[in-house]
Design a protein around this motif. Structure first.
Motif, PDB file in Angstrom:
ATOM      1  N   LEU A   1       0.798  -1.225   0.000  1.00  0.00           N
ATOM      2  CA  LEU A   1       0.000   0.000   0.000  1.00  0.00           C
ATOM      3  C   LEU A   1       0.830   1.273   0.000  1.00  0.00           C
ATOM      4  O   LEU A   1       0.245   2.367  -0.005  1.00  0.00           O
ATOM      5  N   ARG A   2       2.137   1.161   0.009  1.00  0.00           N
ATOM      6  CA  ARG A   2       2.974   2.366   0.083  1.00  0.00           C
ATOM      7  C   ARG A   2       4.199   2.199  -0.803  1.00  0.00           C
ATOM      8  O   ARG A   2       4.665   1.086  -1.037  1.00  0.00           O
ATOM      9  N   GLU A   3       4.703   3.320  -1.271  1.00  0.00           N
ATOM     10  CA  GLU A   3       5.890   3.305  -2.130  1.00  0.00           C
ATOM     11  C   GLU A   3       7.062   2.646  -1.405  1.00  0.00           C
ATOM     12  O   GLU A   3       7.300   2.885  -0.222  1.00  0.00           O
ATOM     13  N   GLU A   4       7.752   1.750  -2.128  1.00  0.00           N
ATOM     14  CA  GLU A   4       8.918   1.015  -1.652  1.00  0.00           C
ATOM     15  C   GLU A   4       8.587   0.000  -0.561  1.00  0.00           C
ATOM     16  O   GLU A   4       9.489  -0.474   0.144  1.00  0.00           O
ATOM     17  N   ALA A   5       7.340  -0.345  -0.413  1.00  0.00           N
ATOM     18  CA  ALA A   5       6.990  -1.444   0.492  1.00  0.00           C
ATOM     19  C   ALA A   5       7.515  -2.752  -0.090  1.00  0.00           C
ATOM     20  O   ALA A   5       7.678  -2.903  -1.309  1.00  0.00           O
ATOM     21  N   HIS A   6       7.760  -3.733   0.807  1.00  0.00           N
ATOM     22  CA  HIS A   6       8.350  -4.994   0.364  1.00  0.00           C
ATOM     23  C   HIS A   6       7.645  -6.170   1.023  1.00  0.00           C
ATOM     24  O   HIS A   6       7.352  -6.138   2.232  1.00  0.00           O
ATOM     25  N   ALA A   7       7.393  -7.207   0.234  1.00  0.00           N
ATOM     26  CA  ALA A   7       6.810  -8.448   0.757  1.00  0.00           C
ATOM     27  C   ALA A   7       7.543  -9.623   0.136  1.00  0.00           C
ATOM     28  O   ALA A   7       7.760  -9.669  -1.087  1.00  0.00           O
ATOM     29  N   ALA A   8       7.921 -10.590   0.974  1.00  0.00           N
ATOM     30  CA  ALA A   8       8.586 -11.807   0.522  1.00  0.00           C
ATOM     31  C   ALA A   8       7.827 -13.002   1.071  1.00  0.00           C
ATOM     32  O   ALA A   8       7.575 -13.080   2.281  1.00  0.00           O
ATOM     33  N   VAL A   9       7.464 -13.931   0.185  1.00  0.00           N
ATOM     34  CA  VAL A   9       6.716 -15.126   0.570  1.00  0.00           C
ATOM     35  C   VAL A   9       7.525 -16.345   0.148  1.00  0.00           C
ATOM     36  O   VAL A   9       7.807 -16.532  -1.041  1.00  0.00           O
ATOM     37  N   ALA A  10       7.898 -17.165   1.123  1.00  0.00           N
ATOM     38  CA  ALA A  10       8.575 -18.433   0.854  1.00  0.00           C
ATOM     39  C   ALA A  10       7.741 -19.548   1.465  1.00  0.00           C
ATOM     40  O   ALA A  10       7.223 -19.408   2.577  1.00  0.00           O
ATOM     41  N   ALA A  11       7.564 -20.641   0.748  1.00  0.00           N
ATOM     42  CA  ALA A  11       6.693 -21.718   1.224  1.00  0.00           C
ATOM     43  C   ALA A  11       7.297 -23.067   0.876  1.00  0.00           C
ATOM     44  O   ALA A  11       7.859 -23.258  -0.209  1.00  0.00           O
ATOM     45  N   LEU A  12       7.148 -24.001   1.822  1.00  0.00           N
ATOM     46  CA  LEU A  12       7.545 -25.393   1.621  1.00  0.00           C
ATOM     47  C   LEU A  12       6.329 -26.259   1.903  1.00  0.00           C
ATOM     48  O   LEU A  12       5.809 -26.266   3.027  1.00  0.00           O
ATOM     49  N   VAL A  13       5.846 -26.964   0.894  1.00  0.00           N
ATOM     50  CA  VAL A  13       4.648 -27.795   1.001  1.00  0.00           C
ATOM     51  C   VAL A  13       5.064 -29.251   0.860  1.00  0.00           C
ATOM     52  O   VAL A  13       5.586 -29.656  -0.186  1.00  0.00           O
ATOM     53  N   LEU A  14       4.842 -30.049   1.910  1.00  0.00           N
ATOM     54  CA  LEU A  14       5.220 -31.466   1.934  1.00  0.00           C
ATOM     55  C   LEU A  14       3.949 -32.304   1.980  1.00  0.00           C
ATOM     56  O   LEU A  14       3.181 -32.220   2.942  1.00  0.00           O
ATOM     57  N   VAL A  15       3.743 -33.115   0.952  1.00  0.00           N
ATOM     58  CA  VAL A  15       2.490 -33.852   0.802  1.00  0.00           C
ATOM     59  C   VAL A  15       2.798 -35.324   0.585  1.00  0.00           C
ATOM     60  O   VAL A  15       3.543 -35.686  -0.330  1.00  0.00           O
ATOM     61  N   GLY A  16       2.202 -36.160   1.434  1.00  0.00           N
ATOM     62  CA  GLY A  16       2.367 -37.594   1.308  1.00  0.00           C
ATOM     63  C   GLY A  16       1.046 -38.290   1.049  1.00  0.00           C
ATOM     64  O   GLY A  16       0.089 -37.682   0.568  1.00  0.00           O
ATOM     65  N   ALA A  17       0.976 -39.577   1.372  1.00  0.00           N
ATOM     66  CA  ALA A  17      -0.227 -40.362   1.124  1.00  0.00           C
ATOM     67  C   ALA A  17      -1.405 -39.791   1.906  1.00  0.00           C
ATOM     68  O   ALA A  17      -1.285 -39.459   3.090  1.00  0.00           O
ATOM     69  N   ASN A  18      -2.544 -39.660   1.222  1.00  0.00           N
ATOM     70  CA  ASN A  18      -3.794 -39.160   1.804  1.00  0.00           C
ATOM     71  C   ASN A  18      -3.722 -37.705   2.237  1.00  0.00           C
ATOM     72  O   ASN A  18      -4.627 -37.223   2.933  1.00  0.00           O
ATOM     73  N   ASP A  19      -2.668 -36.989   1.864  1.00  0.00           N
ATOM     74  CA  ASP A  19      -2.571 -35.554   2.160  1.00  0.00           C
ATOM     75  C   ASP A  19      -3.101 -34.750   0.979  1.00  0.00           C
ATOM     76  O   ASP A  19      -2.871 -35.110  -0.191  1.00  0.00           O
TER      77      ASP A  19
END
Length: 524
Positions: free
Chosen positions: A361-379
């Motif tokens: 919402l503002r000049e020079e604002a910063h957002a960083a999104v890092a995600a690790l998704v671990l999916v096994g049987a029935n997930d």
């Protein structure tokens, strides 16, 4: 065409066997016969059902079909309109609202009462937004698993000996939220300082801003304008507000530096609606660790909502961990960023849907999104992001990594919006997925919409098995193939885990390591 199909099916029920031309003529007649007031601003589903009721009435008057058949058709059409073609979903939402009303009735002038009124108003105004599998925002979400779940009725509560309680420590602030209510007996360090507050909304001093609790989800207006581009979190956020009983509040002002652990526990005894509101004001710095766990009893549903507000000179570091294999988890998170916001999300198996909307919402604002998704049987995990650049010269970065093993299902949809006002935007998005089994499934949808002409943006996605050359390099040096695969998967995940800020709960890291090991070496 939709009206033609509806008329054609109704005509065949009458035994006349009309062709499509006749069906279209009757559809045209229905359009001019239905009062204009009932069609004004109505969605296609309502228009279709109204036309069907009109034709059924005409056929009944002329003896083409019986009165019983026409009444049944009219009732069915009305149900489809009220439920957005999802009767089970409507019934589940009504059950959730009724359950919350029976448990508590907060005063209307209180922060909780105001939030409930806002949520119920949103659901009443946008009732057709009850999630349905045919709509794009929920196409890959297992809604049937939600509609069939409820309270188990078995009494359960944390004993205080669980790993997430023992690791909070005496030198940190730890908030334990049990089924949506702050448990002061298990929490550590709650209270207020000169320039900070952490605790329940009931104990918040007058100077703490609680307006975020009653804020209506911004996305509600977007759902009806462009459903395909919507994040799909608005119904869950509105339901959370309508059923709110308590909320955890974190506020930092001045030059405060806070490290806060928030642990949400689902006991399985009832539908939980956890609520967390975080505000980093002035020049403050907040490190937030948010973990979701369950007690392994029943099949609970956790409908959580998190709102984050970061002012221009403030910073917020956020670790979001889902480690609740028994619960079906729903998250509607929204971040209003004017300063600096960094998120690391960990999905350690289970079933759920995590939606994060981040507005710069503002000049020079910063957002960083890092995600690790671990999916096994029935997930089944559905991870969605929407980053909206609403100011010039803002920057964003998204790095998502997905590992799917035997019979697992994972979905990622990341969207970046760059309107004309957001000149000089720098936005990047990359999703890398590793499929470890032939029947593993991943659905990746990177989206980038640019209207501004002076930008630097990139997005992409890769889906593959482990690198064959790397496997050959390791096995050629005497390393067994299963060990080599484990090393490659751990390296793929560790490069993101190393970005986690300190101090991370050791039990959480152990759960992540154990999940990675189970994906590479599934039980025989």
């Amino acid at each position: 065409a939709g009206l033609g199909r509806a008329m054609g099916s109704a005509a065949l029920r009458g035994g006349k066997g009309w062709d499509r031309g006749a069906a279209r003529r009757w559809a045209a007649w229905a359009l001019v016969s239905v009062p204009a007031a009932s069609l004004r601003g109505a969605p296609v589903a309502r228009l279709r059902a109204a036309s069907r009721r009109g034709v059924c009435c005409w056929w009944r008057e002329r003896g083409v079909i019986s009165a019983a058949t026409a009444t049944e058709d009219e009732e069915e059409a009305g149900t489809r309109v009220e439920g957005g073609r999802n009767r089970k979903g409507v019934e589940w939402f009504e059950w959730a609202l009724q359950s919350a009303a029976e448990r508590s009735s907060p005063a209307a002038e209180s922060a909780i009462g105001s939030a409930r009124a806002t949520g119920r108003g949103a659901l009443a105004e946008f009732g057709e937004l009850v999630p349905q599998g045919r709509a794009e925002p929920w196409r890959y979400t297992d809604l049937r698993a939600i509609w069939t779940r409820g309270a188990s009725g078995e009494a359960a509560s944390p004993s205080g000996e669980e790993w997430f309680v023992g690791e909070l420590g005496d030198d940190s602030i730890g908030v334990v939220v049990v089924d949506g209510e702050v448990d002061a007996s298990l929490s550590v360090g709650l209270g207020a300082g000169e320039d900070w507050f952490v605790g329940s909304v009931a104990s918040a001093p007058a100077e703490v801003d609680l307006s975020a609790l009653a804020a209506q989800p911004v996305e509600v207006g977007l759902e009806t304008e462009n459903a395909n581009a919507a994040l799909g979190s608005a119904p869950w956020a509105s339901l959370n507000a309508a059923c709110l009983e308590d909320a955890a509040v974190v506020e930092a002002r001045g030059d405060a530096e806070l490290v806060v652990h928030v642990v949400h526990v689902s006991t399985g005894t009832r539908l939980a609606h956890p609520r967390l509101a975080v505000a980093a004001k002035d020049r403050s710095s907040v490190s937030l660790f948010q973990t979701f766990v369950d007690l392994g009893r029943g099949e609970p549903v956790c409908n959580s909502r998190t709102t984050l507000d970061v002012e221009p000179e403030a910073s917020l570091s956020h670790v979001y961990a889902l480690a609740a294999p028994a619960a079906y988890h729903l998250e509607a998170a929204a971040a209003a960023v004017r300063g600096r916001y960094e998120l690391v999300s960990l999905g350690v198996g289970g079933r759920g849907r995590l939606g994060i909307e981040c507005a710069l919402l503002r000049e020079e604002a910063h957002a960083a999104v890092a995600a690790l998704v671990l999916v096994g049987a029935n997930d089944t995990l559905d991870f969605r992001t929407q980053v909206r650049h609403l100011a010039p010269a803002a920057t964003s970065d998204q790095d998502v990594r997905i590992v799917v093993a035997e019979a697992g299902r994972a979905t990622f949809k990341g969207r970046i919006d760059v309107p004309s006002v957001a000149q000089q935007t720098d936005a990047n998005q990359l999703c890398r997925s590793a499929l470890l089994a032939p029947n593993a499934f991943v659905n990746v949808m990177p989206c980038l919409e640019i209207v501004a002409d002076d930008v630097k943006c990139a997005h992409g996605a890769t889906v593959a098995d482990l690198d064959g050359d790397s496997l050959f390099f390791l096995t050629a040096r005497g390393i067994p193939r299963d060990v080599a695969r484990a090393l490659l998967v751990q390296g793929f995940c560790d490069s993101l885990l190393h970005t986690l800020p300190d101090p991370v709960l050791p039990g959480l890291l152990a759960a992540v390591r154990a999940k990675i090991d189970s994906l590479v070496r599934p039980p025989s």
